[in-house]
Design an enzyme around this catalytic site. Structure first.
Site, PDB file in Angstrom:
ATOM      1  N   GLU A  46     -28.928   1.177 -38.247  1.00 33.71           N
ATOM      2  CA  GLU A  46     -29.735   1.615 -39.376  1.00 33.71           C
ATOM      3  C   GLU A  46     -30.046   0.455 -40.322  1.00 33.71           C
ATOM      4  O   GLU A  46     -31.163   0.338 -40.834  1.00 33.71           O
ATOM      5  CB  GLU A  46     -29.010   2.724 -40.148  1.00 33.71           C
ATOM      6  CG  GLU A  46     -28.737   3.979 -39.341  1.00 33.71           C
ATOM      7  CD  GLU A  46     -27.374   3.978 -38.690  1.00 33.71           C
ATOM      8  OE1 GLU A  46     -26.750   5.047 -38.633  1.00 33.71           O
ATOM      9  OE2 GLU A  46     -26.924   2.892 -38.224  1.00 33.71           O
ATOM     10  N   ALA A 156      -9.501  -2.542   3.046  1.00 39.73           N
ATOM     11  CA  ALA A 156      -8.996  -3.844   3.487  1.00 39.73           C
ATOM     12  C   ALA A 156      -8.467  -3.698   4.904  1.00 39.73           C
ATOM     13  O   ALA A 156      -8.089  -2.599   5.333  1.00 39.73           O
ATOM     14  CB  ALA A 156      -7.882  -4.346   2.568  1.00 39.73           C
ATOM     15  N   TRP A 164     -15.552 -10.298   2.144  1.00 39.23           N
ATOM     16  CA  TRP A 164     -16.020  -9.287   1.215  1.00 39.23           C
ATOM     17  C   TRP A 164     -16.494  -8.095   2.020  1.00 39.23           C
ATOM     18  O   TRP A 164     -17.250  -8.268   2.977  1.00 39.23           O
ATOM     19  CB  TRP A 164     -17.157  -9.837   0.364  1.00 39.23           C
ATOM     20  CG  TRP A 164     -16.774 -10.955  -0.535  1.00 39.23           C
ATOM     21  CD1 TRP A 164     -17.017 -12.274  -0.344  1.00 39.23           C
ATOM     22  CD2 TRP A 164     -16.104 -10.841  -1.799  1.00 39.23           C
ATOM     23  NE1 TRP A 164     -16.548 -13.008  -1.407  1.00 39.23           N
ATOM     24  CE2 TRP A 164     -15.978 -12.134  -2.322  1.00 39.23           C
ATOM     25  CE3 TRP A 164     -15.593  -9.776  -2.540  1.00 39.23           C
ATOM     26  CZ2 TRP A 164     -15.360 -12.398  -3.535  1.00 39.23           C
ATOM     27  CZ3 TRP A 164     -14.984 -10.035  -3.742  1.00 39.23           C
ATOM     28  CH2 TRP A 164     -14.874 -11.325  -4.236  1.00 39.23           C
ATOM     29  N   ARG A 201     -17.664 -12.830 -15.102  1.00 40.04           N
ATOM     30  CA  ARG A 201     -18.055 -14.217 -14.857  1.00 40.04           C
ATOM     31  C   ARG A 201     -19.503 -14.516 -15.228  1.00 40.04           C
ATOM     32  O   ARG A 201     -19.896 -15.678 -15.277  1.00 40.04           O
ATOM     33  CB  ARG A 201     -17.800 -14.563 -13.383  1.00 40.04           C
ATOM     34  CG  ARG A 201     -16.322 -14.540 -13.007  1.00 40.04           C
ATOM     35  CD  ARG A 201     -16.103 -14.912 -11.559  1.00 40.04           C
ATOM     36  NE  ARG A 201     -16.604 -13.890 -10.647  1.00 40.04           N
ATOM     37  CZ  ARG A 201     -15.921 -12.811 -10.286  1.00 40.04           C
ATOM     38  NH1 ARG A 201     -14.714 -12.592 -10.793  1.00 40.04           N
ATOM     39  NH2 ARG A 201     -16.420 -11.933  -9.440  1.00 40.04           N
ATOM     40  N   SER A 220       6.170  -2.945 -12.921  1.00 39.44           N
ATOM     41  CA  SER A 220       7.407  -2.251 -13.287  1.00 39.44           C
ATOM     42  C   SER A 220       8.648  -3.117 -13.158  1.00 39.44           C
ATOM     43  O   SER A 220       9.680  -2.832 -13.772  1.00 39.44           O
ATOM     44  CB  SER A 220       7.571  -0.986 -12.445  1.00 39.44           C
ATOM     45  OG  SER A 220       7.622  -1.304 -11.065  1.00 39.44           O
ATOM     46  N   GLU A 295      -9.227  -1.208 -11.270  1.00 37.05           N
ATOM     47  CA  GLU A 295      -9.544  -1.989 -10.067  1.00 37.05           C
ATOM     48  C   GLU A 295      -8.212  -2.339  -9.425  1.00 37.05           C
ATOM     49  O   GLU A 295      -7.558  -3.301  -9.821  1.00 37.05           O
ATOM     50  CB  GLU A 295     -10.319  -3.258 -10.423  1.00 37.05           C
ATOM     51  CG  GLU A 295     -11.722  -3.025 -10.938  1.00 37.05           C
ATOM     52  CD  GLU A 295     -12.557  -4.293 -10.941  1.00 37.05           C
ATOM     53  OE1 GLU A 295     -12.799  -4.859  -9.851  1.00 37.05           O
ATOM     54  OE2 GLU A 295     -12.939  -4.744 -12.034  1.00 37.05           O
TER      55      GLU A 295
END
Length: 368
Positions: A46, A156, A164, A201, A220, A295
């Site tokens: 504003e 994976a 990747w 990045r 932990s 992630e």
């Protein structure tokens, strides 16, 4: 109001912990000033619009994506600035969920003789600030879990190899997702396996160290290497651990706490020996974290899903098959019946380069 929402998008990566807000001033059918809030501590939308309009603001209508504030925070109240400028009408997309405002801004404007209304394109305004709204209403941030997987749902190879699975366009999209997040949460196993930084990045998205999201490592047993890339990178870090680990490794705790921007956070343990994720989200809410991005590996991602703590699942799917021995996207303990499987609604799906991105929202039991 649509233009005001478009302006508010300019602050997607930089306003937190504040909401993203845009404002357009219209007088006699002409736009006389407009602006957006770009970063905490800077002028609100504003004020930017009023400065652009100058004397032309008198008698104008202000279209603003969030109710003008009525309290002194980092800056003076925007309601007062609108009153002093002599605007005739204020249209807000939605009322402010902040208990310090919550209708008081519009009430102050009305008491000054300014016509007000709220609820114009409210759904779009809520979507723009979903994290801020959730924190104001529940004390916790909005939680997103990001998974990059193959067609058969694997993240994976059995060896841990994962770079990747998705292509460059999907990875660039994750950078934008990370940049709009106030915090990025991961587990110690991910840090040990990948020596990741979890920073943004792209300098166009984050222009300074201060704008990097908080990185949170769930550890932990306090195993985080002090020479890891995550601690060496720009931006603040929380290391969440248990009282037991802190007592067993007081020197490690002291060295971590002595690092600029690093804090060791103690959390209670659940009966399964995991860190209490509910306590973590409460702590993040108190630290004014609006949007938290998970992630992590299958265990931590699965824990957030199993405990019903995920608001959005961002699933990136690559056109590749990794096989049944590869690692899953989420480990859901004790799931033995299809009726108990978490159900999701596809809120958005689109191609991102050679891959697909699905944004999914958790369905309630009644919806399922």
């Amino acid at each position: 109001m649509s233009r005001a929402l478009h302006l508010a998008e300019q602050g997607r990566y930089s306003t937190h912990p504040n909401p993203r807000v845009g404002c357009v001033l219209v007088r006699e059918g002409q736009v006389v000033g407009e602006g957006a809030h770009l970063r905490a501590g800077g002028p609100h939308a504003e004020v930017v619009a009023l400065r652009a309009a100058g004397d032309r603001a008198r008698g104008a209508t202000a279209y603003v994506t969030l109710e003008p504030c009525s309290h002194h925070g980092r800056t003076p109240p925007c309601a007062d600035a609108l009153i002093e400028a002599g605007v005739a009408r204020v249209v807000a997309a939605m009322k402010d969920p902040n208990p310090l405002v919550a209708g008081r801004g519009l009430e102050r404007l009305s008491a000054a003789g300014i016509e007000t209304c709220a609820g114009v394109l409210e759904a779009d305004a809520r979507a723009l600030n979903s994290g801020f709204i959730k924190r104001m209403e529940t004390g916790r941030p909005l939680v997103r879990v990001k998974v990059a997987a193959s067609l058969d749902g694997r993240t994976a190879m059995a060896s841990g190899e994962s770079k990747w699975i998705t292509g460059p366009a999907a990875r660039a999209d994750v950078q934008r997702l990370r940049a709009q997040s106030s915090a990025v949460i991961t587990g110690i196993e991910t840090v040990l396996a990948d020596d990741c930084q979890l920073t943004v990045r792209d300098p166009e998205l984050v222009r300074s160290r201060a704008e990097q999201p908080l990185r949170v490592v769930l550890d932990s047993r306090l195993r985080l290497p002090e020479a890891c890339a995550l601690l060496a990178a720009d931006g603040p870090v929380w290391v969440a651990t248990t009282h037991t680990a802190m007592s067993a490794r007081p020197d490690t705790m002291a060295r971590l706490n002595a690092r600029p921007g690093t804090r060791v956070l103690t959390l209670p343990e659940t009966r399964f020996g995991y860190l209490d994720l509910n306590a973590l989200l409460e702590a993040l809410g108190k630290a004014e974290i609006n949007e938290a991005l998970v992630e992590a590996g299958a265990t931590l991602a699965g824990a957030f899903v199993s405990e019903g703590l995920v608001d959005e699942l961002w699933w990136y799917q690559a056109p590749v098959l990794l096989g049944h021995d590869a690692r899953p996207g989420a480990r859901l303990e004790g799931l033995d019946q299809l009726a108990r499987a978490p159900r999701w609604r596809i809120a958005d799906s689109r191609a991102i380069g050679q891959d697909w991105r699905f944004i999914l929202e958790r369905l309630s039991c009644s919806q399922g």
